[in-house]
Design a protein around this motif. Structure first.
Motif, PDB file in Angstrom:
ATOM      1  N   VAL A  50      13.524 -43.643   1.806  1.00  0.00           N
ATOM      2  CA  VAL A  50      14.062 -44.608   2.755  1.00  0.00           C
ATOM      3  C   VAL A  50      15.062 -43.891   3.647  1.00  0.00           C
ATOM      4  CG1 VAL A  50      15.319 -46.763   2.989  1.00  0.00           C
ATOM      5  CG2 VAL A  50      13.736 -46.463   1.097  1.00  0.00           C
ATOM      6  N   GLU A  51      14.820 -43.995   4.942  1.00  0.00           N
ATOM      7  CA  GLU A  51      15.743 -43.370   5.891  1.00  0.00           C
ATOM      8  C   GLU A  51      16.618 -44.440   6.503  1.00  0.00           C
ATOM      9  OE1 GLU A  51      13.544 -41.131   8.726  1.00  0.00           O
ATOM     10  OE2 GLU A  51      12.495 -39.961   7.216  1.00  0.00           O
ATOM     11  N   PRO A  52      17.911 -44.159   6.653  1.00  0.00           N
ATOM     12  CA  PRO A  52      18.794 -45.172   7.244  1.00  0.00           C
ATOM     13  C   PRO A  52      18.463 -45.376   8.712  1.00  0.00           C
ATOM     14  CG  PRO A  52      19.982 -43.112   6.927  1.00  0.00           C
ATOM     15  CD  PRO A  52      18.639 -42.945   6.297  1.00  0.00           C
ATOM     16  N   SER A  53      18.574 -46.586   9.157  1.00  0.00           N
ATOM     17  CA  SER A  53      18.358 -46.883  10.570  1.00  0.00           C
ATOM     18  C   SER A  53      19.631 -47.522  11.106  1.00  0.00           C
ATOM     19  CB  SER A  53      17.171 -47.820  10.740  1.00  0.00           C
ATOM     20  OG  SER A  53      17.433 -49.041  10.096  1.00  0.00           O
ATOM     21  N   GLY A  54      20.105 -47.051  12.228  1.00  0.00           N
ATOM     22  CA  GLY A  54      21.312 -47.589  12.823  1.00  0.00           C
ATOM     23  C   GLY A  54      22.494 -46.682  12.557  1.00  0.00           C
ATOM     24  N   THR A  92      25.926 -45.153  11.072  1.00  0.00           N
ATOM     25  CA  THR A  92      26.501 -45.063   9.734  1.00  0.00           C
ATOM     26  C   THR A  92      28.013 -45.122   9.848  1.00  0.00           C
ATOM     27  OG1 THR A  92      26.538 -42.664   9.864  1.00  0.00           O
ATOM     28  CG2 THR A  92      24.603 -43.679   8.849  1.00  0.00           C
TER      29      THR A  92
END
Length: 71
Positions: A53-57, A59
């Motif tokens: 899972v890659e973060p979106s948005g 940080t």
């Protein structure tokens, strides 16, 4: 007056008794059984394997200072 009323009560009691016992008329032929329902086996759709899972948005970095209790 007593004679006709008595006859009516007896007739009503016999009629209700016959209906309650199920003597309503000629018996009906039994109905044929419905055909069995087809058995359908449903297979859940295959999902592709999931990757990392890659973060979106944006940080937000964790804060290192404690603000303390509110006044």
């Amino acid at each position: 007056m007593r004679g006709p009323l008595l006859r009516l009560c007896v007739a009503a009691a016999l009629t209700l008794g016959l209906v309650a016992c199920g003597i309503k008329g000629s018996p009906h032929a039994p109905r044929p059984a419905p055909p069995p329902a087809p058995t359908l086996e449903t297979v859940p759709p295959q999902e592709p394997p999931r990757g990392a899972v890659e973060p979106s948005g944006p940080t937000v970095p964790p804060s290192t200072t404690d603000a303390g209790p509110l006044p």
